[in-house]
Structure formats: C-alpha cells, structure tokens
Design a protein around this motif. Sequence first.
Motif, short mmCIF file in Angstrom:
data_model
loop_
_atom_site.label_atom_id
_atom_site.label_comp_id
_atom_site.label_asym_id
_atom_site.label_seq_id
_atom_site.Cartn_x
_atom_site.Cartn_y
_atom_site.Cartn_z
N GLU A 48 4.82 9.43 5.35
CA GLU A 48 5.76 8.98 6.38
C GLU A 48 6.77 8.06 5.72
O GLU A 48 6.44 7.37 4.75
N HIS A 49 7.98 8.08 6.21
CA HIS A 49 8.98 7.20 5.63
C HIS A 49 8.76 5.78 6.15
O HIS A 49 8.82 5.53 7.35
N ALA A 50 8.46 4.89 5.24
CA ALA A 50 8.35 3.46 5.51
C ALA A 50 8.82 2.78 4.25
O ALA A 50 8.55 3.26 3.14
N VAL A 51 9.52 1.69 4.39
CA VAL A 51 10.04 1.00 3.21
C VAL A 51 8.90 0.35 2.43
O VAL A 51 8.84 0.46 1.21
N GLY A 52 8.00 -0.33 3.12
CA GLY A 52 6.95 -1.02 2.39
C GLY A 52 5.70 -1.23 3.21
O GLY A 52 5.55 -0.68 4.30
N VAL A 53 4.83 -2.08 2.68
CA VAL A 53 3.56 -2.34 3.36
C VAL A 53 3.77 -3.02 4.70
O VAL A 53 2.91 -2.93 5.58
N GLN A 54 4.92 -3.64 4.89
CA GLN A 54 5.20 -4.35 6.14
C GLN A 54 5.43 -3.42 7.32
O GLN A 54 5.18 -3.80 8.46
N ASP A 55 5.92 -2.21 7.07
CA ASP A 55 6.30 -1.35 8.20
C ASP A 55 5.63 0.02 8.22
O ASP A 55 5.91 0.82 9.10
N VAL A 56 4.72 0.30 7.32
CA VAL A 56 4.01 1.58 7.34
C VAL A 56 2.90 1.52 8.39
O VAL A 56 2.36 0.44 8.68
N SER A 57 2.56 2.66 8.97
CA SER A 57 1.45 2.68 9.94
C SER A 57 0.14 2.36 9.21
O SER A 57 -0.02 2.65 8.02
N SER A 58 -0.78 1.79 9.94
CA SER A 58 -2.06 1.41 9.33
C SER A 58 -2.83 2.64 8.85
O SER A 58 -3.48 2.60 7.80
N ASP A 59 -2.77 3.75 9.58
CA ASP A 59 -3.45 4.97 9.14
C ASP A 59 -2.89 5.47 7.82
O ASP A 59 -3.65 5.87 6.93
N CYS A 60 -1.58 5.46 7.70
CA CYS A 60 -0.95 5.94 6.47
C CYS A 60 -1.26 4.99 5.31
O CYS A 60 -1.57 5.43 4.21
N LEU A 61 -1.18 3.69 5.56
CA LEU A 61 -1.48 2.72 4.50
C LEU A 61 -2.91 2.88 4.01
O LEU A 61 -3.17 2.82 2.81
N GLN A 62 -3.82 3.12 4.93
CA GLN A 62 -5.22 3.32 4.54
C GLN A 62 -5.35 4.54 3.63
O GLN A 62 -6.02 4.49 2.60
N GLU A 63 -4.70 5.63 3.97
CA GLU A 63 -4.77 6.84 3.14
C GLU A 63 -4.10 6.64 1.78
O GLU A 63 -4.59 7.15 0.77
N VAL A 64 -3.00 5.90 1.76
CA VAL A 64 -2.34 5.59 0.49
C VAL A 64 -3.29 4.79 -0.40
O VAL A 64 -3.48 5.10 -1.58
N ALA A 65 -3.91 3.75 0.17
CA ALA A 65 -4.83 2.91 -0.61
C ALA A 65 -6.02 3.72 -1.12
O ALA A 65 -6.44 3.56 -2.28
N LEU A 66 -6.55 4.60 -0.29
CA LEU A 66 -7.68 5.43 -0.72
C LEU A 66 -7.26 6.40 -1.82
O LEU A 66 -8.03 6.67 -2.75
N LEU A 67 -6.04 6.92 -1.74
CA LEU A 67 -5.56 7.81 -2.80
C LEU A 67 -5.32 7.04 -4.10
O LEU A 67 -5.60 7.54 -5.18
N VAL A 68 -4.84 5.81 -4.01
CA VAL A 68 -4.71 4.97 -5.21
C VAL A 68 -6.08 4.85 -5.88
O VAL A 68 -6.21 5.01 -7.10
N GLN A 69 -7.11 4.59 -5.09
CA GLN A 69 -8.46 4.46 -5.63
C GLN A 69 -8.92 5.77 -6.29
O GLN A 69 -9.46 5.76 -7.39
N ARG A 70 -8.70 6.88 -5.62
CA ARG A 70 -9.13 8.18 -6.17
C ARG A 70 -8.40 8.50 -7.47
O ARG A 70 -9.01 9.00 -8.42
N VAL A 71 -7.10 8.23 -7.51
CA VAL A 71 -6.33 8.46 -8.74
C VAL A 71 -6.89 7.60 -9.87
O VAL A 71 -7.10 8.08 -10.99
N ALA A 72 -7.16 6.31 -9.59
CA ALA A 72 -7.70 5.42 -10.61
C ALA A 72 -9.06 5.92 -11.11
O ALA A 72 -9.34 5.90 -12.32
N GLN A 73 -9.90 6.36 -10.19
CA GLN A 73 -11.22 6.89 -10.59
C GLN A 73 -11.08 8.12 -11.47
O GLN A 73 -11.80 8.27 -12.46
N GLN A 74 -10.16 9.01 -11.12
CA GLN A 74 -9.98 10.22 -11.91
C GLN A 74 -9.31 9.94 -13.25
O GLN A 74 -9.54 10.66 -14.22
N MET A 75 -8.50 8.89 -13.32
CA MET A 75 -7.94 8.49 -14.62
C MET A 75 -9.05 8.07 -15.57
O MET A 75 -9.01 8.38 -16.76
N ALA A 76 -10.05 7.37 -15.05
CA ALA A 76 -11.20 6.99 -15.87
C ALA A 76 -11.97 8.23 -16.31
O ALA A 76 -12.32 8.38 -17.48
#
Length: 146
Positions: A48-76
Amino acid sequence: MAADCVFCSLLNGDGSADWVWRGPLASALLPRRYGWLAPGHTLVISNEHAVGVQDVSSDCLQEVALLVQRVAQQMAATIGAQGVNVLNASGQNSDQSVDHLHFHVVPRWADDGLDTWVHGKSSHVLGAGWLDDLRAGLLSTGSDSR
C-alpha cells in the motif's frame, strides 16, 4: 497507489525490478546495483502506498516487519550473513530517499568493512515534559505501556 511513486509503479508492473518476494501486503526487491550497501542488500516495501511508519496501516506494517524478519533469516541460511542492519527513514526531515515505506535489509559478515551506524547527534532540544507527553499520547492511542 500513487502515480508518481517509483515503488508503486514497480508494484503495478511498470518498469523492471529484481523481485525477491511478492506478497499481498508486503514485497521485497533488490535495489539498483549501484545502491547496494552489501551483496544481497534487499528492500522490503509495503504494497500500500504510505510514506512511512507514521501513516501505514497496522496490518501492512505488521506484514512488512514479518517479511523483514524472513528475509534476514534467509540471508543467514542462504548467503551466510549471520547479522543484518535494518535501516529505515520515515517522513519529512528523515533523509528518506523515496516517499514510500521501505526498509533496507543489509546482510553483514565479520570484518566486511561496512559501517552503517549513525555518527553524530541531533542538536535539537526538547522542552520540559516531553517524556510525560509522549507517554500520555501513547496511552491515549491504546498502546500498551510496557
């Protein structure tokens, strides 16, 4: 989606991107090679288009954070990067380069020569009572005080 946003355009299929993952709320892609801070550097973006953490929906932010974690795990697991730096700038005066929520996931190895830590401190001065005001604001928005 915002018509003038490079990430929205890429999500819509306009232009080319090296997609790492496409999901319903969050996606990951490689930045242009000249923008790599390290081999495997990956951008995780909100769909979804949101400028930053201040205006993104909580559902989308949660999925972004979870994907950050998955990417980091797969990098390892896949490229041996036992550590990552997760970088984000959100909103005005943050030095955000693209006005669309994104996190840089930068793989790290021992003695890789990269320094991503902030050097220097803000000269901005806060008025008295700012901590109490911050706490009160968090309570009024329903955030847990832990």
